[in-house]
Design an enzyme around this catalytic site. Structure first.
Site, PDB file in Angstrom:
ATOM      1  N   GLY A 191       4.964   9.374   0.940  1.00  0.00           N
ATOM      2  CA  GLY A 191       6.228   8.412   1.467  1.00  0.00           C
ATOM      3  C   GLY A 191       6.644   8.917   2.988  1.00  0.00           C
ATOM      4  O   GLY A 191       5.775   8.803   3.757  1.00  0.00           O
ATOM      5  N   SER A 240      -0.594  13.040   2.496  1.00  0.00           N
ATOM      6  CA  SER A 240       0.140  12.209   3.066  1.00  0.00           C
ATOM      7  C   SER A 240       1.652  12.817   3.388  1.00  0.00           C
ATOM      8  O   SER A 240       1.731  14.241   3.920  1.00  0.00           O
ATOM      9  CB  SER A 240       0.441  10.845   3.020  1.00  0.00           C
ATOM     10  OG  SER A 240       0.863   9.884   3.822  1.00  0.00           O
ATOM     11  N   TRP A 241       2.724  12.365   3.005  1.00  0.00           N
ATOM     12  CA  TRP A 241       3.874  13.310   3.422  1.00  0.00           C
ATOM     13  C   TRP A 241       4.020  14.214   2.430  1.00  0.00           C
ATOM     14  O   TRP A 241       4.583  15.292   2.611  1.00  0.00           O
ATOM     15  CB  TRP A 241       5.322  12.049   2.832  1.00  0.00           C
ATOM     16  CG  TRP A 241       6.610  12.855   2.497  1.00  0.00           C
ATOM     17  CD1 TRP A 241       6.991  12.940   1.366  1.00  0.00           C
ATOM     18  CD2 TRP A 241       7.276  13.619   3.403  1.00  0.00           C
ATOM     19  NE1 TRP A 241       7.999  13.776   1.470  1.00  0.00           N
ATOM     20  CE2 TRP A 241       8.402  14.272   2.712  1.00  0.00           C
ATOM     21  CE3 TRP A 241       7.193  14.050   4.793  1.00  0.00           C
ATOM     22  CZ2 TRP A 241       9.236  15.074   3.319  1.00  0.00           C
ATOM     23  CZ3 TRP A 241       8.073  14.832   5.442  1.00  0.00           C
ATOM     24  CH2 TRP A 241       9.122  15.438   4.438  1.00  0.00           C
ATOM     25  N   ASP A 286      -9.313   7.225   8.134  1.00  0.00           N
ATOM     26  CA  ASP A 286      -8.048   7.038   7.569  1.00  0.00           C
ATOM     27  C   ASP A 286      -7.233   6.535   8.975  1.00  0.00           C
ATOM     28  O   ASP A 286      -6.962   7.228   9.928  1.00  0.00           O
ATOM     29  CB  ASP A 286      -7.331   8.225   7.368  1.00  0.00           C
ATOM     30  CG  ASP A 286      -5.854   8.633   6.793  1.00  0.00           C
ATOM     31  OD1 ASP A 286      -5.253   7.602   6.988  1.00  0.00           O
ATOM     32  OD2 ASP A 286      -5.762   9.452   6.281  1.00  0.00           O
ATOM     33  N   HIS A 342      -7.113   6.272   3.985  1.00  0.00           N
ATOM     34  CA  HIS A 342      -5.696   7.154   3.719  1.00  0.00           C
ATOM     35  C   HIS A 342      -5.696   7.457   2.339  1.00  0.00           C
ATOM     36  O   HIS A 342      -5.652   8.353   1.657  1.00  0.00           O
ATOM     37  CB  HIS A 342      -4.710   6.466   4.316  1.00  0.00           C
ATOM     38  CG  HIS A 342      -3.348   7.348   4.269  1.00  0.00           C
ATOM     39  ND1 HIS A 342      -3.397   8.528   4.780  1.00  0.00           N
ATOM     40  CD2 HIS A 342      -2.320   7.044   3.443  1.00  0.00           C
ATOM     41  CE1 HIS A 342      -1.909   9.030   4.577  1.00  0.00           C
ATOM     42  NE2 HIS A 342      -1.640   8.200   3.718  1.00  0.00           N
TER      43      HIS A 342
END
Length: 291
Positions: free
Chosen positions: A43, A110-111, A262, A290
């Site tokens: 996120g 990711s985050w 990605d 991604h």
């Protein structure tokens, strides 16, 4: 692949009061005596899901998952009050303390990779290693790529949909423009702008991407508000901080799994993180995006 501890264990599924009015959802599964691993979702605002348990053999791993402040089953939903990277690091520290865990493995995409690195650099003595996917370091260059026209060169029609709700005069800073609307006093207006924010990212996450036309309203609002809040504030990190402080964790092993195509977090970031890290194992996955 998701057996929970017996109900007598209060931390099998638990709401943990972390202060500032926030209560976070924490879950354990797998082997209570197994190798501890902390799962950090993406996120910001994505929340954890049962799918995330399935990366781990439950006979070998003691898996800990939690919904970060303001999202998933944590409360209050979509709240950005007392919600920064430093608050999340403190929450992780409290979870470790309450569970009586010594050192643990960090797993995030990711985050989630950003937060894993930030926590590890703050507490290197408590980490056994990292497994990261789709690396994001929270830099201005990365945010400019995704919200300033870089990825738009590959997806002009989707970028046009993302821009469409925003007046032309405000399109020079899409993060700020969406922030004004996602944090409007009118909840209905927040919801109307949450979906296009979510659609832009989700449409680019997979290699065979298709635009998302709908999502649960509460999920979209929490995801969009939290992500926008963090990105407006540059993830509450100094510019280049995670690479600058990498020396604090270079003694640890890290496996980095990165999609060749990605479009959300391009491979150059993962390559920069791995370069010169003795224990880094960078795996570029062909024909992958991604997610």
């Amino acid at each position: 692949h998701g057996r929970l501890h017996p109900a007598t264990d209060p931390f099998a599924r638990h709401m943990l009061d972390v202060g500032d009015g926030h209560r976070i959802y924490v879950e354990q599964c797998g082997n209570p005596k197994g190798r501890p691993v902390l799962v950090l979702h993406g996120g910001p605002g994505g929340g954890c899901s049962p799918f995330m348990r399935r990366f781990f053999d439950p006979a070998h791993y003691h898996v800990i998952l939690f919904d970060q402040r303001g999202c998933g089953r944590s409360t209050p939903s979509a709240s950005v009050t007392a919600n920064t990277t430093q608050h999340l690091i403190a929450d992780i520290a409290l979870i470790r303390e309450r569970l009586g865990i010594g050192r643990w493995l960090l797993f995030g995409g990711s985050w989630g990779a950003t937060l894993a690195l930030a926590y590890a650099e703050a507490h290197p003595e408590l980490v056994t290693g990292l497994i990261l996917r789709g690396v994001f370091l929270g830099t201005t260059a990365e945010l400019d790529w995704f919200y300033g026209g870089g990825a738009a060169r590959f997806f002009p029609e989707l970028w046009a949909q993302f821009q469409e709700p925003i007046p032309t005069a405000e399109r020079g800073d899409m993060i700020a423009a969406y922030h004004r609307r996602l944090f409007d006093a009118d909840l209905g207006r927040q919801g109307r702008f949450a979906l296009p924010w979510l659609m832009w990212e989700n449409a680019l996450a997979g290699l065979q991407s298709a635009p998302v036309s709908h999502a649960p309203a509460d999920y979209a609002r929490a995801f969009a508000r939290l992500e926008n809040h963090y990105f407006l504030n540059r993830c509450f990190l100094d510019e280049g901080q995670l690479l600058r402080d990498r020396g604090r964790i270079e003694h640890l092993p890290v496996v980095i799994v990165q999609g060749r195509y990605d479009m959300v977090c391009p491979p150059a970031t993962a390559a920069a993180l791995a370069q010169g890290w003795p224990g880094a194992d960078l795996r570029i996955v062909p024909a992958s995006g991604h997610a």
